[in-house]
Write a protein that holds these residues in place. Structure first.
Motif, PDB file in Angstrom:
ATOM      1  N   ARG A  11      -8.534   7.791  -7.651  1.00 42.02           N
ATOM      2  CA  ARG A  11      -8.898   6.380  -7.465  1.00 42.02           C
ATOM      3  C   ARG A  11      -7.704   5.559  -6.997  1.00 42.02           C
ATOM      4  O   ARG A  11      -7.813   4.731  -6.090  1.00 42.02           O
ATOM      5  CB  ARG A  11      -9.428   5.791  -8.781  1.00 42.02           C
ATOM      6  CG  ARG A  11     -10.824   6.176  -9.126  1.00 42.02           C
ATOM      7  CD  ARG A  11     -11.323   5.376 -10.313  1.00 42.02           C
ATOM      8  NE  ARG A  11     -10.471   5.494 -11.491  1.00 42.02           N
ATOM      9  CZ  ARG A  11     -10.635   6.371 -12.474  1.00 42.02           C
ATOM     10  NH1 ARG A  11     -11.637   7.216 -12.427  1.00 42.02           N
ATOM     11  NH2 ARG A  11      -9.823   6.400 -13.505  1.00 42.02           N
ATOM     12  N   ARG A  12      -6.562   5.777  -7.608  1.00 42.49           N
ATOM     13  CA  ARG A  12      -5.374   5.001  -7.233  1.00 42.49           C
ATOM     14  C   ARG A  12      -4.871   5.375  -5.848  1.00 42.49           C
ATOM     15  O   ARG A  12      -4.368   4.526  -5.116  1.00 42.49           O
ATOM     16  CB  ARG A  12      -4.286   5.178  -8.281  1.00 42.49           C
ATOM     17  CG  ARG A  12      -4.658   4.489  -9.570  1.00 42.49           C
ATOM     18  CD  ARG A  12      -3.608   4.576 -10.611  1.00 42.49           C
ATOM     19  NE  ARG A  12      -4.032   3.860 -11.809  1.00 42.49           N
ATOM     20  CZ  ARG A  12      -3.307   3.758 -12.891  1.00 42.49           C
ATOM     21  NH1 ARG A  12      -2.122   4.326 -12.953  1.00 42.49           N
ATOM     22  NH2 ARG A  12      -3.767   3.082 -13.929  1.00 42.49           N
ATOM     23  N   PHE A  20       3.266  13.538 -14.584  1.00 42.79           N
ATOM     24  CA  PHE A  20       2.228  14.072 -15.461  1.00 42.79           C
ATOM     25  C   PHE A  20       2.190  15.591 -15.402  1.00 42.79           C
ATOM     26  O   PHE A  20       2.022  16.253 -16.424  1.00 42.79           O
ATOM     27  CB  PHE A  20       0.859  13.500 -15.083  1.00 42.79           C
ATOM     28  CG  PHE A  20      -0.267  14.095 -15.863  1.00 42.79           C
ATOM     29  CD1 PHE A  20      -0.449  13.776 -17.197  1.00 42.79           C
ATOM     30  CD2 PHE A  20      -1.143  15.004 -15.274  1.00 42.79           C
ATOM     31  CE1 PHE A  20      -1.479  14.325 -17.929  1.00 42.79           C
ATOM     32  CE2 PHE A  20      -2.167  15.559 -15.994  1.00 42.79           C
ATOM     33  CZ  PHE A  20      -2.340  15.220 -17.327  1.00 42.79           C
ATOM     34  N   GLN A  21       2.340  16.163 -14.209  1.00 44.04           N
ATOM     35  CA  GLN A  21       2.305  17.623 -14.079  1.00 44.04           C
ATOM     36  C   GLN A  21       3.494  18.268 -14.782  1.00 44.04           C
ATOM     37  O   GLN A  21       3.365  19.347 -15.358  1.00 44.04           O
ATOM     38  CB  GLN A  21       2.269  18.015 -12.611  1.00 44.04           C
ATOM     39  CG  GLN A  21       0.939  17.725 -11.961  1.00 44.04           C
ATOM     40  CD  GLN A  21       0.953  17.956 -10.457  1.00 44.04           C
ATOM     41  OE1 GLN A  21       2.012  18.072  -9.836  1.00 44.04           O
ATOM     42  NE2 GLN A  21      -0.232  17.991  -9.856  1.00 44.04           N
ATOM     43  N   ARG A  22       4.661  17.614 -14.759  1.00 38.32           N
ATOM     44  CA  ARG A  22       5.824  18.159 -15.474  1.00 38.32           C
ATOM     45  C   ARG A  22       5.633  18.074 -16.977  1.00 38.32           C
ATOM     46  O   ARG A  22       6.009  18.987 -17.711  1.00 38.32           O
ATOM     47  CB  ARG A  22       7.093  17.399 -15.083  1.00 38.32           C
ATOM     48  CG  ARG A  22       7.710  17.828 -13.794  1.00 38.32           C
ATOM     49  CD  ARG A  22       9.123  17.266 -13.640  1.00 38.32           C
ATOM     50  NE  ARG A  22       9.192  15.832 -13.849  1.00 38.32           N
ATOM     51  CZ  ARG A  22       9.155  14.922 -12.890  1.00 38.32           C
ATOM     52  NH1 ARG A  22       9.038  15.299 -11.637  1.00 38.32           N
ATOM     53  NH2 ARG A  22       9.244  13.634 -13.172  1.00 38.32           N
ATOM     54  N   ARG A  23       5.049  16.970 -17.450  1.00 33.90           N
ATOM     55  CA  ARG A  23       4.860  16.757 -18.881  1.00 33.90           C
ATOM     56  C   ARG A  23       3.750  17.618 -19.442  1.00 33.90           C
ATOM     57  O   ARG A  23       3.834  18.125 -20.554  1.00 33.90           O
ATOM     58  CB  ARG A  23       4.563  15.285 -19.135  1.00 33.90           C
ATOM     59  CG  ARG A  23       4.414  14.927 -20.584  1.00 33.90           C
ATOM     60  CD  ARG A  23       4.111  13.468 -20.741  1.00 33.90           C
ATOM     61  NE  ARG A  23       2.922  13.104 -19.989  1.00 33.90           N
ATOM     62  CZ  ARG A  23       1.765  12.761 -20.533  1.00 33.90           C
ATOM     63  NH1 ARG A  23       1.644  12.738 -21.826  1.00 33.90           N
ATOM     64  NH2 ARG A  23       0.735  12.433 -19.783  1.00 33.90           N
ATOM     65  N   GLY A  43       0.812  -1.213   0.000  1.00 24.54           N
ATOM     66  CA  GLY A  43       0.000   0.000   0.000  1.00 24.54           C
ATOM     67  C   GLY A  43       0.844   1.261   0.000  1.00 24.54           C
ATOM     68  O   GLY A  43       0.561   2.210  -0.734  1.00 24.54           O
ATOM     69  N   VAL A  44       1.897   1.261   0.804  1.00 26.00           N
ATOM     70  CA  VAL A  44       2.800   2.422   0.837  1.00 26.00           C
ATOM     71  C   VAL A  44       3.514   2.574  -0.508  1.00 26.00           C
ATOM     72  O   VAL A  44       3.659   3.687  -1.030  1.00 26.00           O
ATOM     73  CB  VAL A  44       3.801   2.290   2.006  1.00 26.00           C
ATOM     74  CG1 VAL A  44       4.888   3.344   1.926  1.00 26.00           C
ATOM     75  CG2 VAL A  44       3.068   2.377   3.338  1.00 26.00           C
ATOM     76  N   ASN A  91       1.983   6.366  -7.056  1.00 29.40           N
ATOM     77  CA  ASN A  91       0.933   7.277  -7.507  1.00 29.40           C
ATOM     78  C   ASN A  91       1.397   8.731  -7.436  1.00 29.40           C
ATOM     79  O   ASN A  91       1.161   9.514  -8.360  1.00 29.40           O
ATOM     80  CB  ASN A  91      -0.332   7.071  -6.666  1.00 29.40           C
ATOM     81  CG  ASN A  91      -1.514   7.818  -7.215  1.00 29.40           C
ATOM     82  OD1 ASN A  91      -1.700   7.924  -8.415  1.00 29.40           O
ATOM     83  ND2 ASN A  91      -2.326   8.353  -6.318  1.00 29.40           N
ATOM     84  N   VAL A  92       2.069   9.101  -6.362  1.00 30.45           N
ATOM     85  CA  VAL A  92       2.564  10.476  -6.213  1.00 30.45           C
ATOM     86  C   VAL A  92       3.613  10.779  -7.286  1.00 30.45           C
ATOM     87  O   VAL A  92       3.600  11.857  -7.903  1.00 30.45           O
ATOM     88  CB  VAL A  92       3.129  10.696  -4.790  1.00 30.45           C
ATOM     89  CG1 VAL A  92       3.911  11.992  -4.704  1.00 30.45           C
ATOM     90  CG2 VAL A  92       2.007  10.677  -3.771  1.00 30.45           C
ATOM     91  N   LEU A  93       4.513   9.828  -7.535  1.00 29.04           N
ATOM     92  CA  LEU A  93       5.534  10.040  -8.568  1.00 29.04           C
ATOM     93  C   LEU A  93       4.902  10.152  -9.952  1.00 29.04           C
ATOM     94  O   LEU A  93       5.326  10.976 -10.771  1.00 29.04           O
ATOM     95  CB  LEU A  93       6.557   8.910  -8.535  1.00 29.04           C
ATOM     96  CG  LEU A  93       7.445   8.846  -7.293  1.00 29.04           C
ATOM     97  CD1 LEU A  93       8.346   7.614  -7.342  1.00 29.04           C
ATOM     98  CD2 LEU A  93       8.262  10.114  -7.150  1.00 29.04           C
ATOM     99  N   GLY A  94       3.877   9.339 -10.215  1.00 23.85           N
ATOM    100  CA  GLY A  94       3.176   9.433 -11.499  1.00 23.85           C
ATOM    101  C   GLY A  94       2.470  10.759 -11.677  1.00 23.85           C
ATOM    102  O   GLY A  94       2.466  11.334 -12.760  1.00 23.85           O
TER     103      GLY A  94
END
Length: 184
Positions: free
Chosen positions: A75-76, A55-58, A41-42, A48-51
């Motif tokens: 959701r994730r 996405f925000q950088r791209r 879970g961790v 999820n945070v890294l993804g």
């Protein structure tokens, strides 16, 4: 109550591993499994945070992608939190409710853990279906656009060739000895 004598392997037994219930070696299976679920879970939360940061950088590529990605990250993230919570509840459930708790309390506790696991699985299934729908829609749009371009190219070829194909027009192909610019 608790037998803290080391086992053959040098691992102390847990308080809930009594001689009549099951072998002491298997007493560690529940806490180890629970710890693996907590770590999963961790790990999912970190992934999820890294993804989300990637996405925000791209930046968004498609018009509706930002909305889809925000719902996907939500959701994730929920599935990761539920996975961690289920692991922690399973870990604490190995000690509580103990032998002195009533069957109703134990059943309620493990029923609650089961509902959390079910909720986590349904959240993951919803994420899978939403991703399948979104990317299927993008693939359908790309196929439709490719078909439109193919029809347009056929129309232009017919207009330019007066409805005749290249062989009927007498279009000559370059000789084999001519340099080909497509080759390196």
């Amino acid at each position: 109550m608790a037998d803290w004598n080391p086992l053959i392997f040098g691992v102390p037994s847990l308080p809930f591993a009594e001689a009549g219930e099951f072998p002491r070696l298997f007493a560690w299976a529940g806490p180890v499994f629970s710890a693996v679920v907590v770590l999963a879970g961790v790990g999912l939360a970190i992934w999820n945070v890294l993804g989300r940061r990637r996405f925000q950088r791209r930046g968004p590529g498609e018009p509706g992608e930002t909305d889809f990605r925000q719902r996907q990250f939500r959701r994730r993230g929920l599935a990761a939190v539920l996975c961690t919570l289920a692991g922690l509840l399973m870990l604490s459930g190995t000690w509580w409710p103990g032998r002195d708790a009533s069957a109703f309390i134990a059943l309620g506790y493990w029923g609650f853990v089961g509902l959390i696991v079910l909720w986590m699985l349904l959240t993951a299934l919803a994420d899978m279906l939403a991703s399948w729908h979104y990317f299927g829609k993008l693939a359908d749009e790309a196929d439709l656009e490719q078909l439109k371009l193919r029809v347009l190219a056929d129309r232009l070829r017919k207009i330019q060739g007066n409805g005749k194909d290249d062989l009927a027009l007498g279009v000559k192909k370059p000789p084999a000895s001519a340099p080909n610019r497509d080759r390196p």
